[in-house]
Design an enzyme around this catalytic site. Structure first.
Site, PDB file in Angstrom:
ATOM      1  CG  HIS A 156      -1.436  -1.298   1.720  1.00 43.35           C
ATOM      2  ND1 HIS A 156      -2.783  -1.290   0.748  1.00 43.35           N
ATOM      3  CD2 HIS A 156      -1.545  -2.589   1.905  1.00 43.35           C
ATOM      4  CE1 HIS A 156      -4.056  -2.275   0.983  1.00 43.35           C
ATOM      5  NE2 HIS A 156      -2.416  -2.950   2.114  1.00 43.35           N
ATOM      6  CB  SER A 277      13.380  22.434 -15.850  1.00 44.85           C
ATOM      7  OG  SER A 277      12.173  23.440 -15.629  1.00 44.85           O
ATOM      8  CE  LYS A 283      11.867  19.486 -11.063  1.00 41.96           C
ATOM      9  NZ  LYS A 283      10.262  19.718 -12.105  1.00 41.96           N
ATOM     10  CD  GLU A 290       8.902  12.086 -15.598  1.00 43.48           C
ATOM     11  OE1 GLU A 290       7.549  13.475 -15.596  1.00 43.48           O
ATOM     12  OE2 GLU A 290      10.061  12.759 -15.579  1.00 43.48           O
TER      13      GLU A 290
END
Ligand code: ARG
Length: 459
Positions: A156, A277, A283, A290
């Site tokens: 979980h 970024s 970043k 992704e």
């Protein structure tokens, strides 16, 4: 350009309709398989006396030179042709005249395309298997390196029990191993030759389908000619196996993304597999993972699209089936590019073992071990479970962890507690005590690595 089938028509095909039906811009990638199939077809026709051996030789020689000219780029595809099959036959006939016109005897594009796509998928699936093997080897190397690196195991997404990073990684090795076996299974069923089924009903010529099948590396022939030209089950099976590979890659990607976040910081991806970024200077984004996760959607979509395309199609061939190719080609390209990027990204990632260990120290992930301690001292598990639950609640109220409770405090919950409890809840011990097969201890992870390494060698 005049169509091969123009004889029956008074008017030529509308330009837009022509473009709409044409498939050469995507089926040209099957040129090797198409030529290889045609060569064996010509040999069979010659062997059976359906055409002269001289003609057969002229055809096979010219097809071989067409193949090498296409490979070298000396010959280019003519996008005016309807499909790859028409293109190759056109070039052949332009070059050797009447002999070339004999190639299509006892054959139809319906069995030809069914043959080409099976051979193409066989070749491509073998390449995917090699890429999966590379990924599995990379995973097992990392697992070997980290067979004793302790981290929290989750259920979980809540800290559950201590595991090693090696153990966690080997779970993925097992998934990708099953993916290879799924692909091999699908290829086994696919590897039956449809050539010789002709348009749908077979042929009046004395052909030798078995010869063509074995010359082209098939295990046998499709037994029913209508099935041979209509069946695309193998596309569905492979698309499903490709989807499962992507699903596994996507789950792995999700963990890579989580682990590289500041909230976890279990890994640091190499600069060469991350992006920055345009506005936020700090970043470092896990774009590769992704994109792999994102591209999973299109591979699922190709499976759904193909299932839906086939649904309700009457026998035998229908033009709808031309739609199988773009879907499956796109899935193959996607799976291959994802595996090619994902594997070196995993190889290059830095594992931050200290952070993993620190995370494992919080969250009471040794609570099960504390309950097992009481069980070993004679208490029934459910009673032990309840007492440990109360101890955890007390720790939370005092903002301490199990290791920080004094023995006196423990004794208030049960007289069975003694000094040896601290050894039992030590995280390294918790991992090492897991002796059941497949568990997280170092020796068990070593066995898993051995199992996977052997499976790869025997494949
Ligand atoms: N380009 C076609 C396909 O991909 C080849 C088969 C065409 N057959 C036919 N009878 N029109 O399915």
């Amino acid at each position: 350009m005049e169509k091969m089938w123009a004889g029956r028509f008074a008017k030529s095909l509308d330009k837009l309709a022509d473009d709409f039906t044409s498939s050469i811009h995507f089926d040209c990638r099957m040129f090797r398989q198409d030529i290889r199939g045609s060569i064996e077809h010509a040999v069979m026709l010659g062997k059976q006396g359906i055409i002269s051996t001289d003609d057969a030789k002229r055809i096979t020689d010219e097809l071989s030179s067409i193949l090498s000219q296409l490979e070298s780029g000396e010959l280019e595809f003519d996008m005016e042709c309807e499909d790859i099959h028409m293109f190759i036959e056109k070039i052949l006939t332009e070059r050797i005249g009447d002999a070339g016109k004999k190639l299509h005897t006892a054959r139809s594009r319906n069995d030809q395309v069914a043959l080409d796509i099976r051979m193409y998928l066989r070749d491509e699936t073998n390449e995917i298997i090699v890429l999966l093997k590379n990924l599995i080897s990379t995973i097992t190397e990392k697992a070997e390196e980290h067979k004793a690196s302790i981290m929290p195991g989750y259920t979980h997404l809540q800290r559950a029990q201590p595991v090693t990073f090696g153990h966690h990684l080997m779970a993925y090795a097992m998934m990708f191993l099953r993916d290879i076996s799924r692909l091999r299974d699908a290829v086994k069923r696919m590897n039956m030759s449809p050539i010789g089924c002709c348009a749908l009903a077979g042929t009046t010529y004395d052909t030798d389908r078995d010869y063509e099948a074995s010359a082209l590396g098939f295990d046998g022939i499709v037994q029913n000619s209508m099935d041979g030209v209509s069946d695309r089950d193998f596309c569905i099976e492979l698309l499903s196996a490709y989807s499962t590979i992507m699903m596994h890659l996507s789950r792995f990607s999700e963990e890579i993304i989580l682990w590289s976040s500041w909230e976890f910081k279990f890994i640091e991806l190499d600069d060469s597999y991350t992006t920055g970024s345009s506005i936020m200077p700090q970043k470092k984004n896990p774009d590769m993972a992704e994109l792999v996760r994102g591209k999973t959607g299109r591979v699922y979509g190709n499976l759904m699209g193909t299932l839906t395309m086939l649904k309700g199609l009457p026998l035998a061939y229908n033009k709808d089936m031309q739609e199988d190719k773009e879907a499956i080609f796109d899935s193959i390209d996607t799976v291959k590019v994802c595996l090619r990027v994902f594997t070196p990204m995993i190889a290059a990632m830095q594992v931050l073992t200290d952070n993993m260990f620190k995370a494992a120290q919080k969250g009471f992930i040794n609570a099960t071990d504390l309950a097992d301690y009481l069980v070993k001292k004679g208490m029934p598990f459910r009673s032990a479970y309840k007492i440990v639950g109360e101890i955890v609640a007390e720790c939370i109220s005092k903002s301490i962890v199990l290791e920080e409770m004094t023995l006196d405090e423990y004794k208030k919950h049960s007289e069975l507690f003694d000094d040896d409890l601290y050894g039992e809840i030590d995280l390294v011990n918790c991992v090492e005590k897991r002796i059941s097969k497949g568990s997280t201890s170092v020796s068990s992870v070593e066995q898993q690595i051995e199992y996977v390494t052997e499976a790869l060698e025997n494949d």
